[in-house]
Write an enzyme that holds these catalytic residues in place. Structure first.
Site, PDB file in Angstrom:
ATOM      1  N   SER A  58       0.837  -1.201   0.000  1.00 45.05           N
ATOM      2  CA  SER A  58       0.000   0.000   0.000  1.00 45.05           C
ATOM      3  C   SER A  58       0.869   1.246   0.000  1.00 45.05           C
ATOM      4  O   SER A  58       2.069   1.193   0.267  1.00 45.05           O
ATOM      5  CB  SER A  58      -0.933   0.025   1.222  1.00 45.05           C
ATOM      6  OG  SER A  58      -0.196   0.188   2.413  1.00 45.05           O
ATOM      7  N   GLY A  59       0.225   2.368  -0.285  1.00 46.91           N
ATOM      8  CA  GLY A  59       0.898   3.654  -0.219  1.00 46.91           C
ATOM      9  C   GLY A  59       0.000   4.652   0.479  1.00 46.91           C
ATOM     10  O   GLY A  59      -1.217   4.462   0.567  1.00 46.91           O
ATOM     11  N   ARG A  60       0.608   5.722   0.992  1.00 46.27           N
ATOM     12  CA  ARG A  60      -0.206   6.752   1.649  1.00 46.27           C
ATOM     13  C   ARG A  60       0.467   8.096   1.547  1.00 46.27           C
ATOM     14  O   ARG A  60       1.685   8.195   1.413  1.00 46.27           O
ATOM     15  CB  ARG A  60      -0.465   6.397   3.118  1.00 46.27           C
ATOM     16  CG  ARG A  60       0.789   6.184   3.962  1.00 46.27           C
ATOM     17  CD  ARG A  60       1.191   4.740   3.992  1.00 46.27           C
ATOM     18  NE  ARG A  60       2.376   4.512   4.794  1.00 46.27           N
ATOM     19  CZ  ARG A  60       2.364   4.251   6.091  1.00 46.27           C
ATOM     20  NH1 ARG A  60       1.206   4.234   6.723  1.00 46.27           N
ATOM     21  NH2 ARG A  60       3.480   4.021   6.732  1.00 46.27           N
ATOM     22  N   THR A  76       6.982  -5.500   6.282  1.00 47.55           N
ATOM     23  CA  THR A  76       7.076  -6.659   5.396  1.00 47.55           C
ATOM     24  C   THR A  76       8.417  -7.350   5.592  1.00 47.55           C
ATOM     25  O   THR A  76       8.503  -8.580   5.620  1.00 47.55           O
ATOM     26  CB  THR A  76       6.906  -6.218   3.935  1.00 47.55           C
ATOM     27  OG1 THR A  76       5.631  -5.592   3.786  1.00 47.55           O
ATOM     28  CG2 THR A  76       6.993  -7.400   2.989  1.00 47.55           C
ATOM     29  N   ASP A  88      12.808   3.268   1.944  1.00 48.01           N
ATOM     30  CA  ASP A  88      11.907   3.409   3.086  1.00 48.01           C
ATOM     31  C   ASP A  88      12.583   3.089   4.419  1.00 48.01           C
ATOM     32  O   ASP A  88      12.327   3.767   5.421  1.00 48.01           O
ATOM     33  CB  ASP A  88      10.636   2.583   2.898  1.00 48.01           C
ATOM     34  CG  ASP A  88      10.878   1.135   2.493  1.00 48.01           C
ATOM     35  OD1 ASP A  88      12.028   0.673   2.559  1.00 48.01           O
ATOM     36  OD2 ASP A  88       9.895   0.482   2.076  1.00 48.01           O
ATOM     37  N   THR A  89      13.479   2.121   4.436  1.00 47.10           N
ATOM     38  CA  THR A  89      14.173   1.821   5.687  1.00 47.10           C
ATOM     39  C   THR A  89      15.100   2.964   6.086  1.00 47.10           C
ATOM     40  O   THR A  89      15.257   3.266   7.267  1.00 47.10           O
ATOM     41  CB  THR A  89      14.972   0.513   5.580  1.00 47.10           C
ATOM     42  OG1 THR A  89      14.117  -0.522   5.107  1.00 47.10           O
ATOM     43  CG2 THR A  89      15.532   0.110   6.930  1.00 47.10           C
ATOM     44  N   ALA A 145      13.358  -0.790  -1.985  1.00 47.73           N
ATOM     45  CA  ALA A 145      14.645  -0.649  -2.673  1.00 47.73           C
ATOM     46  C   ALA A 145      14.771  -1.627  -3.836  1.00 47.73           C
ATOM     47  O   ALA A 145      13.834  -2.340  -4.181  1.00 47.73           O
ATOM     48  CB  ALA A 145      15.780  -0.877  -1.679  1.00 47.73           C
ATOM     49  N   GLY A 184       5.318  -0.477  11.201  1.00 49.12           N
ATOM     50  CA  GLY A 184       4.051  -1.135  11.484  1.00 49.12           C
ATOM     51  C   GLY A 184       4.152  -2.271  12.473  1.00 49.12           C
ATOM     52  O   GLY A 184       3.215  -2.534  13.247  1.00 49.12           O
ATOM     53  N   GLN A 243       1.786 -11.823   6.866  1.00 52.53           N
ATOM     54  CA  GLN A 243       0.871 -11.285   5.854  1.00 52.53           C
ATOM     55  C   GLN A 243       0.401 -12.385   4.906  1.00 52.53           C
ATOM     56  O   GLN A 243      -0.770 -12.437   4.522  1.00 52.53           O
ATOM     57  CB  GLN A 243       1.568 -10.163   5.072  1.00 52.53           C
ATOM     58  CG  GLN A 243       1.878  -8.924   5.898  1.00 52.53           C
ATOM     59  CD  GLN A 243       2.903  -8.010   5.235  1.00 52.53           C
ATOM     60  OE1 GLN A 243       3.403  -8.288   4.150  1.00 52.53           O
ATOM     61  NE2 GLN A 243       3.243  -6.921   5.904  1.00 52.53           N
TER      62      GLN A 243
END
Length: 475
Positions: A14-16, A261, A238-239, A80, A404, A306
């Site tokens: 997902s994205g936000r 994830t 993101d990390t 990445a 998360g 997941q």
């Protein structure tokens, strides 16, 4: 008048779009848009729908205009290693393959024919993962050499979106390091390595650091979203953004788990450790904000949970699965880092098979399967902590769990027990917060990374899990 900053955080599922502003010295967040993401099958290959993702990026940006909250700047972070190839007319070449695609199978052997694995690590300091960009490019060179011949630019996923927004093509440092083609000492593309591998050097763009202002939105994009703003590079991996948001009050030694994830567990170094001992431990030296190295290990993470939730979860939420798992007595353990768990056809059956093959109790049902996964992750965290302590010569009494996975209460309890460390969980939105913090530093709203981390500590709730010792035993 409030000054707003916009983080676009896109993960594998997902994205936000998250807006932030400062209020009474604290960072305030507001999620304005959320959209789904996921790998698709196309012509027998796992791919990303980057056209659809870019449409969602613009839709979320327009939501800011509809709310009357126009950001000063926007920053994009994603996962990445995956990339886009453009031809000389800046048209995309082929599909955008996803890292879980099987095209990289056996590509490590072809790479090591040209450069020994030990030398490769000594140059880049990057942990071997069969999906790293270096192996994806070897798959192209082997199976689709015409694509490489036609290529004019290689852009990592967030670099491609930034190019579409601004028209400026650069490679952001933290994401570039995950290609396994950046020299850990020079912090630039390793041209000699690239030449040895037979990849065209001209496709690699100039490396730029987090905090770099790329420019304003292209006129047609500004017209679509209803305003213009600056585009600023966060740590686009993101990390990298999540680690920038580790909530500490000063320059202390940090041990973190960026939990989602994937579980990325590590610390920060000023200089990369490219030693043979480090390679044997399969630790990696990924680039971080201000040239800090994220010295960490990639662990399979909540991808396993997941997957089994989709297969046998029966509509249960992650919190309910966590609670159910906590009531199970099963003690079976699997190796979370085994490649069999990377992209199995059925994760549940794979976990059961791994237990059966090692003579352990085979889990049945979502609670037992989840319990095996959570206990296996906690053991892996404990083993990794010992490895990092041995390599750095430091003892870490506290582990920060960000992202998360900070909500996984049972896993956090298991982690405290397995590692013998205090666990501090939060913030949950660490990736977006780190993205926003870099934008705020670039704009002068925050003074430094240390200021930002202290502000984050004071702005968001952090949950504590203690490892209690009784008679020398951890309970």
């Amino acid at each position: 008048m409030e000054k707003y900053y916009l983080a676009i955080d896109i993960g594998a599922s997902s994205g936000r779009h998250i807006l932030s502003h400062m209020e009474n010295g604290k960072i305030v967040l507001e999620e304005v848009y959320r959209f789904p993401n996921g790998m698709a099958e196309c012509q027998g290959q796992k791919v990303w729908d980057v056209d659809g993702l870019f449409a969602e990026i613009k839709t979320g940006m327009r939501k800011c205009w509809e709310l009357g909250k126009i950001p000063v700047s926007v920053g994009i972070d994603t996962w990445a290693v995956d990339f886009v190839l453009l031809d000389q007319d800046d048209k995309r070449i082929g599909n955008v393959a996803a890292y879980r695609d099987e095209r990289t199978k056996s590509m490590d052997e072809k790479v090591y024919e040209l450069i020994p694995e030990r030398e490769l690590y000594g140059r880049t300091g990057i942990q071997k993962q069969i999906f790293n960009t270096i192996y994806q490019l070897m798959a192209l060179r082997t199976k689709d050499p015409d694509a490489l011949r036609r290529a004019s630019r290689l852009l990592m996923i967030p670099d491609y979106f930034n190019f579409l927004l601004t028209g400026r093509a650069v490679s952001e440092y933290t994401n570039a390091t995950t290609t396994q083609l950046v020299n850990a000492r020079s912090k630039e593309w390793d041209e000699e390595l690239i030449q040895k591998l037979g990849y065209p050097q001209s496709i690699f763009q100039q490396i730029r650091m987090p905090g770099t202002e790329l420019g304003s939105l292209r006129a047609e994009i500004a017209e679509e979203v209803g305003y213009t703003c600056k585009v600023v590079l966060p740590a686009t991996h993101d990390t990298g953004s999540a680690v920038a948001a580790v909530p500490v009050a000063g320059e202390e030694d940090v041990l973190y788990i960026s939990s989602g994830t994937w579980s990325l567990m590590g610390t920060e170094l000023c200089e990369a450790d490219c030693s043979e001992q480090s390679r044997q431990h399969n630790l990696t030296n990924e680039g971080g904000y201000q040239y800090r190295f994220r010295y960490l290990k990639n662990i399979m993470g909540l991808w396993m949970i997941q997957s089994v939730r989709k297969e046998i979860g029966g509509g249960l939420g992650f919190g309910e699965i966590c609670e159910a798992a906590s009531k199970c007595g099963i003690t079976s353990i699997v190796d979370c880092n085994d490649e069999r768990f990377l992209a199995p056809a059925d994760m549940t059956k794979e976990v059961q098979a791994a237990c059966r093959e090692t003579g352990q109790q085979e889990p049945e049902g979502i609670a037992e399967v989840a319990a095996v996964i959570y206990n296996s992750l906690a053991k892996c965290y404990a083993d990794t902590k010992k490895e990092i302590e041995a390599m750095t010569g430091k003892s870490y009494k506290c582990i920060h769990i960000i992202g998360g996975g900070a909500n996984a209460d049972y896993l956090n309890c298991l982690t405290a027990k397995a590692t013998g460390s205090r666990v501090l969980a939060g913030p949950v939105e660490a990736t977006a917060i780190g993205n926003l913090a870099v934008q705020m530093i670039a704009d002068g709203a925050l003074g430094s990374l240390q200021d930002a981390r202290k502000c984050i500590l004071e702005s968001f709730p952090i949950k504590r899990y203690e490892s209690i010792k009784t008679d020398g035993r951890t309970v």
